[in-house]
Motif scaffolding. Sequence first.
Motif, short mmCIF file in Angstrom:
data_model
loop_
_atom_site.label_atom_id
_atom_site.label_comp_id
_atom_site.label_asym_id
_atom_site.label_seq_id
_atom_site.Cartn_x
_atom_site.Cartn_y
_atom_site.Cartn_z
N THR A 77 4.28 -1.65 -19.04
CA THR A 77 3.15 -2.25 -19.73
C THR A 77 2.06 -1.34 -19.62
OG1 THR A 77 4.13 -4.33 -19.42
CG2 THR A 77 1.58 -4.22 -20.01
N LEU A 78 1.79 -0.83 -18.36
CA LEU A 78 0.66 0.21 -17.95
C LEU A 78 1.02 1.47 -18.85
CD1 LEU A 78 -1.93 1.07 -16.55
CD2 LEU A 78 -0.31 1.73 -14.72
N ALA A 79 2.02 1.95 -18.82
CA ALA A 79 2.67 3.37 -19.68
C ALA A 79 2.16 2.95 -20.96
CB ALA A 79 3.96 3.53 -19.34
N GLY A 80 2.27 1.76 -21.62
CA GLY A 80 2.21 1.68 -22.93
C GLY A 80 0.89 1.54 -23.32
N TYR A 81 0.04 0.89 -22.26
CA TYR A 81 -1.66 0.99 -22.83
C TYR A 81 -1.82 2.26 -22.56
CZ TYR A 81 -6.16 -0.30 -21.72
OH TYR A 81 -7.64 -0.51 -21.74
N LEU A 82 -1.53 2.96 -21.72
CA LEU A 82 -2.33 4.33 -21.39
C LEU A 82 -1.74 5.57 -22.60
CD1 LEU A 82 -1.91 4.88 -17.73
CD2 LEU A 82 -3.92 4.38 -18.91
N ARG A 83 -0.44 5.08 -23.08
CA ARG A 83 -0.26 5.82 -24.46
C ARG A 83 -0.96 5.78 -25.64
NH1 ARG A 83 5.28 5.29 -22.19
NH2 ARG A 83 5.38 3.44 -23.45
N THR A 84 -1.03 4.16 -25.74
CA THR A 84 -2.01 3.76 -26.88
C THR A 84 -3.57 4.34 -26.67
OG1 THR A 84 -0.84 1.78 -27.03
CG2 THR A 84 -2.95 1.93 -28.00
N GLN A 85 -4.09 4.23 -25.73
CA GLN A 85 -5.45 4.88 -25.69
C GLN A 85 -5.51 6.47 -25.64
OE1 GLN A 85 -8.19 2.97 -25.54
NE2 GLN A 85 -6.68 1.18 -25.35
N ALA A 86 -4.33 6.89 -25.19
CA ALA A 86 -4.38 8.67 -25.43
C ALA A 86 -4.37 8.87 -26.77
CB ALA A 86 -3.20 9.13 -24.76
N THR A 87 -3.54 7.99 -27.60
CA THR A 87 -3.27 8.08 -29.02
C THR A 87 -4.58 8.25 -29.66
OG1 THR A 87 -1.04 7.76 -28.99
CG2 THR A 87 -1.87 7.65 -31.07
N GLU A 88 -5.20 6.99 -29.36
CA GLU A 88 -6.66 6.86 -29.69
C GLU A 88 -7.56 8.02 -29.67
OE1 GLU A 88 -7.52 4.17 -31.95
OE2 GLU A 88 -5.72 3.49 -32.03
N PHE A 89 -7.36 8.60 -28.52
CA PHE A 89 -8.33 9.89 -28.16
C PHE A 89 -8.19 10.83 -29.21
CE2 PHE A 89 -9.35 13.61 -25.86
CZ PHE A 89 -10.62 13.16 -25.18
N LEU A 90 -6.79 11.14 -29.15
CA LEU A 90 -6.47 12.39 -29.92
C LEU A 90 -6.98 11.94 -31.62
CD1 LEU A 90 -2.85 13.02 -28.46
CD2 LEU A 90 -4.96 14.37 -27.92
N ARG A 91 -6.79 10.66 -32.15
CA ARG A 91 -6.83 10.45 -33.28
C ARG A 91 -8.52 10.66 -33.64
NH1 ARG A 91 -4.96 5.68 -33.58
NH2 ARG A 91 -2.88 6.27 -34.32
N ALA A 92 -9.11 10.19 -32.63
CA ALA A 92 -10.72 10.27 -32.91
C ALA A 92 -11.15 11.73 -32.87
CB ALA A 92 -11.55 9.45 -31.72
#
Length: 390
Positions: A21-36
Amino acid sequence: MAQRHLDPTDPLAGPAPTGDTLAGYLRTQATEFLRALRLHRETGSGANGSEASVEAGRALRRSARRISAGLHTFQPLLDTDWCEGMRPELAWVSGTLAMEHAYTARLERLLNALHRLSGSAPAAGARADAAAGGRADVPAGARADLAAGSRAAGAAPVPTRAAPRRAELRNPPPPAQERGNLTVGAAKAGALLDRQLNLARTRAHSTALQALGSSRFHAIADKVAVLASEVPLTRAASTADLRPLAAAAKDRLADAVTALPLVTAGHPYNAAALIHGLSPDTVPHPQDAPWHHVRLLLRLHRYAREAVSGPKGNAVVDLRLLSAGQALNRHRDASEAAAAAAQAARTPRIAPATAYALGVLHADQRHEVEAARFAFQQAWQKEAEAVSTR
Protein backbone atom coordinates in the motif's frame (compact mmCIF):
# COMPACT_ATOMS: atom_id res chain seq x y z
CA MET A 1 -18.22 6.92 30.18
CA ALA A 2 -18.70 6.88 26.43
CA GLN A 3 -18.01 3.54 24.77
CA ARG A 4 -15.20 3.57 22.21
CA HIS A 5 -16.12 2.38 18.72
CA LEU A 6 -14.14 2.09 15.54
CA ASP A 7 -14.80 4.97 13.21
CA PRO A 8 -15.51 3.64 9.70
CA THR A 9 -14.20 6.89 8.21
CA ASP A 10 -10.82 6.47 9.93
CA PRO A 11 -8.31 4.74 7.61
CA LEU A 12 -6.52 3.41 10.71
CA ALA A 13 -9.60 1.30 11.50
CA GLY A 14 -9.81 -0.62 8.20
CA PRO A 15 -8.00 -3.74 6.99
CA ALA A 16 -4.31 -3.80 7.73
CA PRO A 17 -2.41 -1.95 4.97
CA THR A 18 1.07 -3.25 4.22
CA GLY A 19 4.20 -2.12 2.45
CA ASP A 20 2.51 -2.71 -0.90
CA THR A 21 0.00 0.00 0.00
CA LEU A 22 2.83 2.38 0.87
CA ALA A 23 4.62 1.55 -2.38
CA GLY A 24 1.50 2.31 -4.38
CA TYR A 25 1.06 5.64 -2.61
CA LEU A 26 4.66 6.70 -3.20
CA ARG A 27 4.51 5.66 -6.85
CA THR A 28 1.36 7.74 -7.30
CA GLN A 29 2.96 10.81 -5.76
CA ALA A 30 6.13 10.32 -7.83
CA THR A 31 4.00 10.15 -10.98
CA GLU A 32 2.24 13.37 -9.96
CA PHE A 33 5.62 15.01 -9.46
CA LEU A 34 6.81 14.04 -12.94
CA ARG A 35 3.52 15.10 -14.53
CA ALA A 36 3.69 18.51 -12.84
CA LEU A 37 7.31 18.92 -13.89
CA ARG A 38 6.45 18.20 -17.51
CA LEU A 39 3.53 20.66 -17.40
CA HIS A 40 5.74 23.30 -15.81
CA ARG A 41 8.27 22.98 -18.63
CA GLU A 42 5.60 23.02 -21.32
CA THR A 43 3.78 26.10 -20.03
CA GLY A 44 6.92 28.16 -19.44
CA SER A 45 8.46 29.36 -16.21
CA GLY A 46 9.60 32.87 -17.05
CA ALA A 47 8.54 36.10 -15.41
CA ASN A 48 5.31 36.07 -17.43
CA GLY A 49 4.48 32.42 -16.82
CA SER A 50 0.87 31.39 -17.29
CA GLU A 51 -1.56 30.35 -14.62
CA ALA A 52 -1.01 26.75 -15.74
CA SER A 53 2.69 27.17 -14.93
CA VAL A 54 1.82 28.52 -11.48
CA GLU A 55 -0.51 25.59 -10.84
CA ALA A 56 2.19 23.19 -12.03
CA GLY A 57 4.55 24.70 -9.47
CA ARG A 58 1.96 24.14 -6.74
CA ALA A 59 1.53 20.53 -7.85
CA LEU A 60 5.29 20.04 -7.70
CA ARG A 61 5.35 21.30 -4.13
CA ARG A 62 2.36 19.17 -3.11
CA SER A 63 3.82 15.94 -4.45
CA ALA A 64 7.28 16.71 -3.05
CA ARG A 65 5.79 17.32 0.42
CA ARG A 66 3.82 14.07 0.31
CA ILE A 67 6.77 11.97 -0.80
CA SER A 68 8.96 13.54 1.89
CA ALA A 69 6.26 12.98 4.53
CA GLY A 70 5.89 9.34 3.50
CA LEU A 71 9.63 8.81 3.79
CA HIS A 72 9.60 10.44 7.25
CA THR A 73 6.65 8.57 8.73
CA PHE A 74 7.33 5.14 7.24
CA GLN A 75 11.14 5.22 7.16
CA PRO A 76 11.47 1.90 9.12
CA LEU A 77 9.92 0.15 6.09
CA LEU A 78 12.21 1.82 3.54
CA ASP A 79 15.90 1.81 2.76
CA THR A 80 17.43 4.08 5.40
CA ASP A 81 20.27 5.54 3.35
CA TRP A 82 17.96 6.27 0.44
CA CYS A 83 15.43 8.04 2.71
CA GLU A 84 18.06 10.13 4.44
CA GLY A 85 19.40 11.22 1.06
CA MET A 86 16.02 12.04 -0.49
CA ARG A 87 14.19 13.84 2.31
CA PRO A 88 16.45 16.92 2.53
CA GLU A 89 16.45 17.23 -1.25
CA LEU A 90 12.67 17.12 -1.47
CA ALA A 91 12.44 19.69 1.33
CA TRP A 92 14.81 21.92 -0.65
CA VAL A 93 12.63 21.64 -3.76
CA SER A 94 9.41 22.38 -1.88
CA GLY A 95 10.88 25.27 0.10
CA THR A 96 12.59 26.89 -2.89
CA LEU A 97 9.48 26.77 -5.07
CA ALA A 98 7.27 28.10 -2.26
CA MET A 99 9.16 31.33 -1.58
CA GLU A 100 7.91 33.35 -4.57
CA HIS A 101 4.29 32.52 -3.80
CA ALA A 102 4.87 33.30 -0.10
CA TYR A 103 6.19 36.81 -0.81
CA THR A 104 3.36 37.53 -3.24
CA ALA A 105 0.70 36.40 -0.77
CA ARG A 106 2.40 38.30 2.07
CA LEU A 107 2.38 41.56 0.13
CA GLU A 108 -1.26 41.13 -0.79
CA ARG A 109 -2.16 40.38 2.82
CA LEU A 110 -0.38 43.46 4.15
CA LEU A 111 -1.74 45.82 1.52
CA ASN A 112 -5.28 44.58 2.12
CA ALA A 113 -4.74 45.09 5.86
CA LEU A 114 -3.61 48.67 5.21
CA HIS A 115 -6.82 49.32 3.28
CA ARG A 116 -8.91 47.79 6.05
CA LEU A 117 -7.14 49.72 8.80
CA SER A 118 -7.48 52.94 6.80
CA GLY A 119 -11.21 52.40 6.37
CA SER A 120 -11.02 52.24 2.58
CA ALA A 121 -11.84 49.47 0.14
CA PRO A 122 -9.01 48.21 -2.07
CA ALA A 123 -9.11 49.61 -5.58
CA ALA A 124 -10.35 47.34 -8.36
CA GLY A 125 -7.56 45.13 -9.59
CA ALA A 126 -5.41 45.48 -6.47
CA ARG A 127 -5.72 41.79 -5.68
CA ALA A 128 -4.82 40.83 -9.23
CA ASP A 129 -1.86 43.21 -9.19
CA ALA A 130 -0.56 41.75 -5.95
CA ALA A 131 -1.09 38.20 -7.15
CA ALA A 132 0.88 38.99 -10.28
CA GLY A 133 3.65 40.56 -8.24
CA GLY A 134 2.85 44.03 -9.58
CA ARG A 135 2.18 47.32 -7.87
CA ALA A 136 -0.96 47.40 -5.74
CA ASP A 137 -3.07 50.52 -5.31
CA VAL A 138 -2.69 51.79 -1.73
CA PRO A 139 -4.76 53.82 -1.10
CA ALA A 140 -7.25 54.23 -3.95
CA GLY A 141 -6.34 57.13 -6.17
CA ALA A 142 -2.84 57.50 -4.74
CA ARG A 143 -0.87 55.01 -6.82
CA ALA A 144 1.48 57.61 -8.26
CA ASP A 145 2.03 59.12 -4.83
CA LEU A 146 2.67 55.67 -3.38
CA ALA A 147 5.25 54.90 -6.05
CA ALA A 148 7.05 58.16 -5.43
CA GLY A 149 6.96 57.56 -1.69
CA SER A 150 7.13 61.28 -0.93
CA ARG A 151 4.22 62.99 -2.71
CA ALA A 152 1.40 61.20 -0.89
CA ALA A 153 0.19 64.43 0.66
CA GLY A 154 -1.63 65.13 -2.56
CA ALA A 155 -3.47 61.81 -2.52
CA ALA A 156 -7.17 61.62 -2.08
CA PRO A 157 -7.93 61.35 1.64
CA VAL A 158 -8.83 57.89 2.90
CA PRO A 159 -12.35 57.82 4.30
CA THR A 160 -12.56 56.75 7.91
CA ARG A 161 -15.23 54.56 9.45
CA ALA A 162 -17.99 56.41 11.23
CA ALA A 163 -17.47 56.11 14.98
CA PRO A 164 -20.36 55.83 17.43
CA ARG A 165 -21.67 59.17 18.64
CA ARG A 166 -20.85 58.37 22.24
CA ALA A 167 -17.28 57.56 21.33
CA GLU A 168 -16.98 60.87 19.46
CA LEU A 169 -17.99 62.74 22.59
CA ARG A 170 -15.34 60.98 24.64
CA ASN A 171 -12.64 61.01 21.92
CA PRO A 172 -13.23 63.82 19.44
CA PRO A 173 -11.92 63.03 15.93
CA PRO A 174 -8.44 64.34 15.12
CA PRO A 175 -8.09 67.49 13.06
CA ALA A 176 -8.06 67.16 9.29
CA GLN A 177 -4.29 67.67 9.22
CA GLU A 178 -3.73 64.67 11.51
CA ARG A 179 -6.03 62.50 9.39
CA GLY A 180 -4.04 63.55 6.35
CA ASN A 181 -0.78 62.59 8.05
CA LEU A 182 -2.21 59.14 8.77
CA THR A 183 -3.04 58.81 5.07
CA VAL A 184 0.51 59.78 4.19
CA GLY A 185 1.88 57.22 6.64
CA ALA A 186 -0.30 54.42 5.27
CA ALA A 187 0.63 55.27 1.68
CA LYS A 188 4.34 55.42 2.41
CA ALA A 189 4.14 52.21 4.45
CA GLY A 190 2.49 50.50 1.50
CA ALA A 191 5.15 51.83 -0.87
CA LEU A 192 7.92 50.59 1.40
CA LEU A 193 6.40 47.13 1.74
CA ASP A 194 5.77 47.02 -1.99
CA ARG A 195 9.42 47.72 -2.74
CA GLN A 196 10.84 45.32 -0.17
CA LEU A 197 8.54 42.37 -0.81
CA ASN A 198 8.54 42.72 -4.58
CA LEU A 199 12.34 42.74 -4.50
CA ALA A 200 12.30 39.61 -2.35
CA ARG A 201 9.74 38.01 -4.69
CA THR A 202 11.88 38.75 -7.74
CA ARG A 203 14.91 37.23 -6.07
CA ALA A 204 12.90 34.18 -5.05
CA HIS A 205 11.68 33.79 -8.64
CA SER A 206 15.24 33.90 -9.95
CA THR A 207 16.34 31.41 -7.30
CA ALA A 208 13.53 29.02 -8.27
CA LEU A 209 14.46 29.23 -11.96
CA GLN A 210 18.09 28.54 -11.17
CA ALA A 211 17.10 25.63 -8.94
CA LEU A 212 14.90 24.04 -11.60
CA GLY A 213 17.76 24.20 -14.09
CA SER A 214 20.45 22.96 -11.73
CA SER A 215 22.12 19.56 -11.74
CA ARG A 216 20.93 19.12 -8.17
CA PHE A 217 17.29 19.31 -9.22
CA HIS A 218 17.85 17.03 -12.22
CA ALA A 219 19.36 14.45 -9.88
CA ILE A 220 16.26 14.65 -7.67
CA ALA A 221 13.96 14.32 -10.68
CA ASP A 222 15.87 11.23 -11.80
CA LYS A 223 15.44 9.64 -8.38
CA VAL A 224 11.74 10.46 -8.36
CA ALA A 225 11.45 8.89 -11.83
CA VAL A 226 12.97 5.70 -10.42
CA LEU A 227 10.59 5.89 -7.45
CA ALA A 228 7.63 5.98 -9.84
CA SER A 229 8.45 2.41 -10.83
CA GLU A 230 10.52 0.98 -7.98
CA VAL A 231 10.10 1.74 -4.27
CA PRO A 232 13.06 0.71 -2.03
CA LEU A 233 11.10 -1.28 0.56
CA THR A 234 12.76 -3.46 3.17
CA ARG A 235 12.19 -7.21 3.18
CA ALA A 236 9.88 -6.99 6.18
CA ALA A 237 7.71 -4.28 4.59
CA SER A 238 5.62 -6.72 2.54
CA THR A 239 3.96 -8.08 5.68
CA ALA A 240 4.35 -5.07 8.01
CA ASP A 241 1.29 -3.13 9.15
CA LEU A 242 1.39 0.60 8.34
CA ARG A 243 -1.07 1.54 11.04
CA PRO A 244 1.30 1.61 14.05
CA LEU A 245 3.61 4.05 12.24
CA ALA A 246 0.65 6.21 11.21
CA ALA A 247 -0.67 6.10 14.78
CA ALA A 248 2.74 7.22 16.03
CA ALA A 249 2.51 10.28 13.78
CA LYS A 250 -0.91 11.02 15.29
CA ASP A 251 0.46 10.62 18.81
CA ARG A 252 3.33 13.03 18.11
CA LEU A 253 0.78 15.57 16.95
CA ALA A 254 -1.37 15.06 20.06
CA ASP A 255 1.63 15.47 22.36
CA ALA A 256 2.67 18.70 20.61
CA VAL A 257 -0.86 20.10 20.86
CA THR A 258 -0.96 19.22 24.55
CA ALA A 259 2.10 21.41 25.08
CA LEU A 260 0.35 24.43 23.52
CA PRO A 261 -1.38 27.02 25.75
CA LEU A 262 -4.83 26.01 24.50
CA VAL A 263 -6.52 27.31 27.64
CA THR A 264 -5.24 30.78 26.83
CA ALA A 265 -6.03 30.36 23.14
CA GLY A 266 -9.59 29.43 24.11
CA HIS A 267 -10.25 33.03 25.09
CA PRO A 268 -10.52 35.29 22.03
CA TYR A 269 -8.74 38.65 21.94
CA ASN A 270 -6.51 37.94 24.94
CA ALA A 271 -3.57 39.62 23.15
CA ALA A 272 -1.08 36.96 24.24
CA ALA A 273 0.35 37.06 20.73
CA LEU A 274 1.44 40.66 21.35
CA ILE A 275 3.84 39.66 24.14
CA HIS A 276 7.35 40.70 23.14
CA GLY A 277 5.79 42.69 20.29
CA LEU A 278 8.12 45.63 20.95
CA SER A 279 11.25 43.54 21.29
CA PRO A 280 14.17 44.78 19.17
CA ASP A 281 15.14 41.19 18.48
CA THR A 282 14.78 40.34 14.78
CA VAL A 283 14.52 36.56 15.24
CA PRO A 284 11.09 34.92 14.72
CA HIS A 285 8.53 35.53 17.44
CA PRO A 286 9.38 33.21 20.36
CA GLN A 287 5.77 32.16 20.89
CA ASP A 288 5.17 31.07 17.29
CA ALA A 289 7.64 28.19 16.99
CA PRO A 290 5.52 25.59 18.87
CA TRP A 291 2.49 26.47 16.73
CA HIS A 292 4.52 26.16 13.52
CA HIS A 293 5.75 22.77 14.73
CA VAL A 294 2.18 21.62 15.34
CA ARG A 295 1.30 22.72 11.82
CA LEU A 296 4.02 20.49 10.37
CA LEU A 297 2.98 17.55 12.56
CA LEU A 298 -0.65 18.00 11.53
CA ARG A 299 0.41 17.85 7.89
CA LEU A 300 2.41 14.65 8.55
CA HIS A 301 -0.65 13.15 10.24
CA ARG A 302 -2.90 14.02 7.30
CA TYR A 303 -0.45 12.59 4.78
CA ALA A 304 -0.07 9.42 6.86
CA ARG A 305 -3.85 8.96 6.69
CA GLU A 306 -3.64 9.33 2.92
CA ALA A 307 -0.85 6.76 2.65
CA VAL A 308 -2.69 4.22 4.80
CA SER A 309 -5.85 4.64 2.71
CA GLY A 310 -4.09 3.41 -0.42
CA PRO A 311 -2.71 4.80 -3.68
CA LYS A 312 -6.12 5.78 -5.04
CA GLY A 313 -6.55 8.42 -2.35
CA ASN A 314 -9.70 6.97 -0.79
CA ALA A 315 -9.11 8.62 2.58
CA VAL A 316 -12.20 10.39 3.84
CA VAL A 317 -11.50 14.08 4.33
CA ASP A 318 -11.78 14.92 8.02
CA LEU A 319 -13.32 18.39 8.13
CA ARG A 320 -12.11 18.92 11.71
CA LEU A 321 -8.50 18.30 10.72
CA LEU A 322 -8.99 20.43 7.64
CA SER A 323 -10.31 23.33 9.73
CA ALA A 324 -7.45 22.96 12.20
CA GLY A 325 -4.93 22.97 9.36
CA GLN A 326 -6.46 26.06 7.79
CA ALA A 327 -6.29 27.88 11.13
CA LEU A 328 -2.61 27.02 11.47
CA ASN A 329 -1.96 28.17 7.91
CA ARG A 330 -3.54 31.52 8.77
CA HIS A 331 -1.40 31.60 11.92
CA ARG A 332 1.75 31.10 9.87
CA ASP A 333 0.74 33.72 7.28
CA ALA A 334 -0.15 36.34 9.89
CA SER A 335 3.02 35.67 11.87
CA GLU A 336 5.23 36.12 8.82
CA ALA A 337 3.30 39.20 7.72
CA ALA A 338 3.80 40.77 11.15
CA ALA A 339 7.51 40.03 10.92
CA ALA A 340 7.63 41.69 7.49
CA ALA A 341 5.92 44.81 8.88
CA ALA A 342 8.35 44.91 11.79
CA GLN A 343 11.30 44.50 9.45
CA ALA A 344 10.05 47.37 7.28
CA ALA A 345 9.68 49.54 10.37
CA ARG A 346 13.40 49.07 11.05
CA THR A 347 14.28 50.74 7.75
CA PRO A 348 16.59 53.68 8.52
CA ARG A 349 15.38 57.26 8.14
CA ILE A 350 11.71 56.54 7.55
CA ALA A 351 9.16 59.21 8.50
CA PRO A 352 7.43 58.94 11.90
CA ALA A 353 4.03 58.62 10.19
CA THR A 354 5.32 55.67 8.17
CA ALA A 355 6.76 53.99 11.25
CA TYR A 356 3.47 54.52 13.07
CA ALA A 357 1.46 52.97 10.24
CA LEU A 358 3.80 49.97 10.17
CA GLY A 359 3.47 49.61 13.94
CA VAL A 360 -0.32 49.55 13.65
CA LEU A 361 -0.01 47.02 10.84
CA HIS A 362 2.27 44.83 12.95
CA ALA A 363 -0.16 44.89 15.88
CA ASP A 364 -3.04 44.06 13.54
CA GLN A 365 -1.26 40.99 12.20
CA ARG A 366 -0.33 39.83 15.69
CA HIS A 367 -4.02 40.06 16.59
CA GLU A 368 -4.68 37.91 13.50
CA VAL A 369 -2.21 35.42 14.97
CA GLU A 370 -4.25 35.35 18.17
CA ALA A 371 -7.49 34.89 16.22
CA ALA A 372 -5.96 31.95 14.32
CA ARG A 373 -4.92 30.33 17.60
CA PHE A 374 -8.45 30.67 18.88
CA ALA A 375 -9.83 29.13 15.67
CA PHE A 376 -7.41 26.20 15.99
CA GLN A 377 -8.38 25.68 19.62
CA GLN A 378 -12.05 25.51 18.63
CA ALA A 379 -11.38 23.07 15.76
CA TRP A 380 -9.13 20.86 17.88
CA GLN A 381 -11.65 20.80 20.71
CA LYS A 382 -14.23 19.43 18.28
CA GLU A 383 -11.70 16.82 17.13
CA ALA A 384 -11.04 15.76 20.75
CA GLU A 385 -14.77 15.53 21.49
CA ALA A 386 -15.33 13.40 18.40
CA VAL A 387 -12.54 10.99 19.41
CA SER A 388 -13.86 10.66 22.96
CA THR A 389 -17.33 9.61 21.72
CA ARG A 390 -16.12 6.91 19.32
